[in-house]
Design an enzyme around this catalytic site. Structure first.
Site, PDB file in Angstrom:
ATOM      1  N   HIS A   1       0.860  -1.193   0.000  1.00  0.00           N
ATOM      2  CA  HIS A   1       0.000   0.000   0.000  1.00  0.00           C
ATOM      3  C   HIS A   1       0.892   1.238   0.000  1.00  0.00           C
ATOM      4  CE1 HIS A   1      -2.896   3.003   1.406  1.00  0.00           C
ATOM      5  NE2 HIS A   1      -3.857   2.141   1.125  1.00  0.00           N
TER       6      HIS A   1
ATOM      7  N   CYS B   1      -3.660   2.588  -4.508  1.00  0.00           N
ATOM      8  CA  CYS B   1      -4.706   3.360  -3.847  1.00  0.00           C
ATOM      9  C   CYS B   1      -4.732   4.733  -4.500  1.00  0.00           C
ATOM     10  CB  CYS B   1      -4.394   3.452  -2.359  1.00  0.00           C
ATOM     11  SG  CYS B   1      -5.560   4.499  -1.480  1.00  0.00           S
TER      12      CYS B   1
ATOM     13  N   HIS C   1      -7.495   0.242  -4.984  1.00  0.00           N
ATOM     14  CA  HIS C   1      -8.354   0.962  -4.029  1.00  0.00           C
ATOM     15  C   HIS C   1      -8.853   2.205  -4.730  1.00  0.00           C
ATOM     16  CE1 HIS C   1      -6.563  -0.574   0.068  1.00  0.00           C
ATOM     17  NE2 HIS C   1      -7.064  -1.537  -0.671  1.00  0.00           N
TER      18      HIS C   1
ATOM     19  N   ASP D   1     -12.706   2.648  -1.670  1.00  0.00           N
ATOM     20  CA  ASP D   1     -11.993   3.011  -0.449  1.00  0.00           C
ATOM     21  C   ASP D   1     -12.834   4.027   0.302  1.00  0.00           C
ATOM     22  OD1 ASP D   1      -9.972   2.755   1.358  1.00  0.00           O
ATOM     23  OD2 ASP D   1      -8.500   3.889   0.228  1.00  0.00           O
ATOM     24  N   HIS D   2     -12.256   4.582   1.337  1.00  0.00           N
ATOM     25  CA  HIS D   2     -12.968   5.487   2.246  1.00  0.00           C
ATOM     26  C   HIS D   2     -14.197   6.148   1.647  1.00  0.00           C
ATOM     27  CE1 HIS D   2      -8.739   6.244   4.090  1.00  0.00           C
ATOM     28  NE2 HIS D   2      -9.083   4.963   4.078  1.00  0.00           N
TER      29      HIS D   2
ATOM     30  N   TYR E   1     -15.202   4.130   6.741  1.00  0.00           N
ATOM     31  CA  TYR E   1     -15.627   2.740   6.543  1.00  0.00           C
ATOM     32  C   TYR E   1     -17.104   2.471   6.847  1.00  0.00           C
ATOM     33  CZ  TYR E   1     -10.869   1.720   5.391  1.00  0.00           C
ATOM     34  OH  TYR E   1      -9.657   1.709   4.751  1.00  0.00           O
TER      35      TYR E   1
END
Ligand code: DNO
Length: 347
Positions: A196, A234, A263, A309-310, A323
């Site tokens: 990551h 990401c 991501h 992702d987020h 999340y």
């Protein structure tokens, strides 16, 4: 691509069967979150997670993360034993059908924000990073949003001190040492390692960071060439750095067969420094061209795992920042649309 969703196991506030109801959802991304860093995970707990996922018709092919001990990053004498444990975790994950492991090699903090509940105009809230607020943080009395429960002040100061004479090359050499020992195990059991990126992709508090841009990835892949040495690309982490051309990177590493996990999230750059706010997934809401990202992946033969992702907290949800269910599920719907279009166009 296989669409997946991060799920924090039984302690997650989102019931796992809800995830199955998201269109095109293939599986969960999870981990044995309750085992201290450096220890071996029990096969029973892996099997239990898997059976919960399988029980609602979901796979468990991706682990995020098997965390890397600070002693490995620092190259301490204890690292060989810790790397052995890491290899054992890879073998155990493989034994229950895991195909991809996400991890990171960031010293001390694996992500950093200055705000966990940034208020957006539409009433939602999200994670944010403000350059100006970051300048106000006193590294000798660190209280960071989201991190206060992870370290005591003494531990933190000890770690910062341990890294204070540490260069980027020192950290890189320790990453290579680690990879040279774990990648042969991955080659044997068929697991793809996906590092990551640094989040955000620059040094903080004088701690070196070595996965912040394309050159960093190239250097890491050249040092340990097996294709099982790959990346979690990401978009929000790399994309927070204006030096990164995320579309180009997604295309390049898809083509090279190193992009194992994607991501997807968007960020909006908010001033001419390094500040950014996490926004909804759509291109229009942020600074990244999400359609071009997906197109670059598809055109270049990407065949890995994807997850939203987020997300923001929306519709009154008060979930773990980044999340929640709602905005990530909206992200999934959007991601499905982008992939369907790109795949049809590139048939
Ligand atoms: C934060 C996540 C990171 C990520 C790790 C992977 O929300 O993106 O914590 O899971 O860096 O090792």
């Amino acid at each position: 691509m296989k669409l997946t969703f991060r799920w924090y196991g039984e302690s997650d506030c989102i019931p796992v069967q809800y995830l199955r109801q998201i269109p095109n959802m293939s599986g969960v991304v999870t981990a044995c979150y309750d085992v201290p860093v450096g220890e071996v995970w029990s096969v029973e707990s892996l099997k239990k997670l898997k059976s919960i996922a399988n029980g609602v018709g979901l796979e468990m092919e991706v682990i995020e993360s098997i965390p890397v001990s600070e002693d490995i990053k620092l190259g301490k004498p204890t690292r060989d034993k810790l790397i052995e444990n890491y290899c054992e975790n890879i073998r155990r994950c493989a034994s229950v059908g895991v195909k991809c492991v996400c991890y990171n090699f960031m010293p001390v903090f694996d992500w950093l924000r200055t705000e966990m509940y940034h208020q957006n105009e539409d009433g939602s809230n999200s994670l944010a990073y403000s350059w100006a607020d970051f300048q106000k943080i006193d590294p000798h009395n660190l209280h960071l949003p989201g991190w206060d429960e992870s370290y005591s002040q003494d531990e933190l100061q000890g770690l910062l001190e341990a890294y204070s004479h540490f260069s980027h090359d020192d950290l890189f050499n320790n990453l290579v040492y680690f990879l040279e020992r774990i990648i042969p195990v991955c080659d044997e059991v068929g697991v793809k390692m996906a590092i990551h990126p640094d989040d955000p992709p620059w040094d903080i508090f004088g701690l070196p960071r070595i996965v912040s841009n394309e050159a960093d990835l190239d250097r890491m892949f050249a040092a340990v060439p097996s294709k099982n040495n790959g990346v979690t690309l990401c978009t929000g982490s790399f994309g927070a750095g204006r030096h990164n051309d995320v579309v180009h990177m997604v295309g390049k590493y898809s083509k090279e067969g190193r992009l194992h996990f994607l991501h997807l999230r968007n960020v909006k750059w908010t001033d001419d420094k390094d500040s950014f706010v996490e926004v909804g997934h759509c291109t229009k809401d942020g600074s990244l061209d999400m359609a071009a990202v997906v197109d670059a992946a598809v055109v270049n033969g990407f065949d890995g795992y994807v997850r939203p992702d987020h997300g923001r907290n929306i519709w009154g949800e008060d979930a773990k920042p980044g999340y929640g269910l709602f905005d990530r599920a909206l992200g999934c719907a959007y991601i499905n649309g982008l992939f369907e279009m790109a795949e049809k166009k590139n048939k």
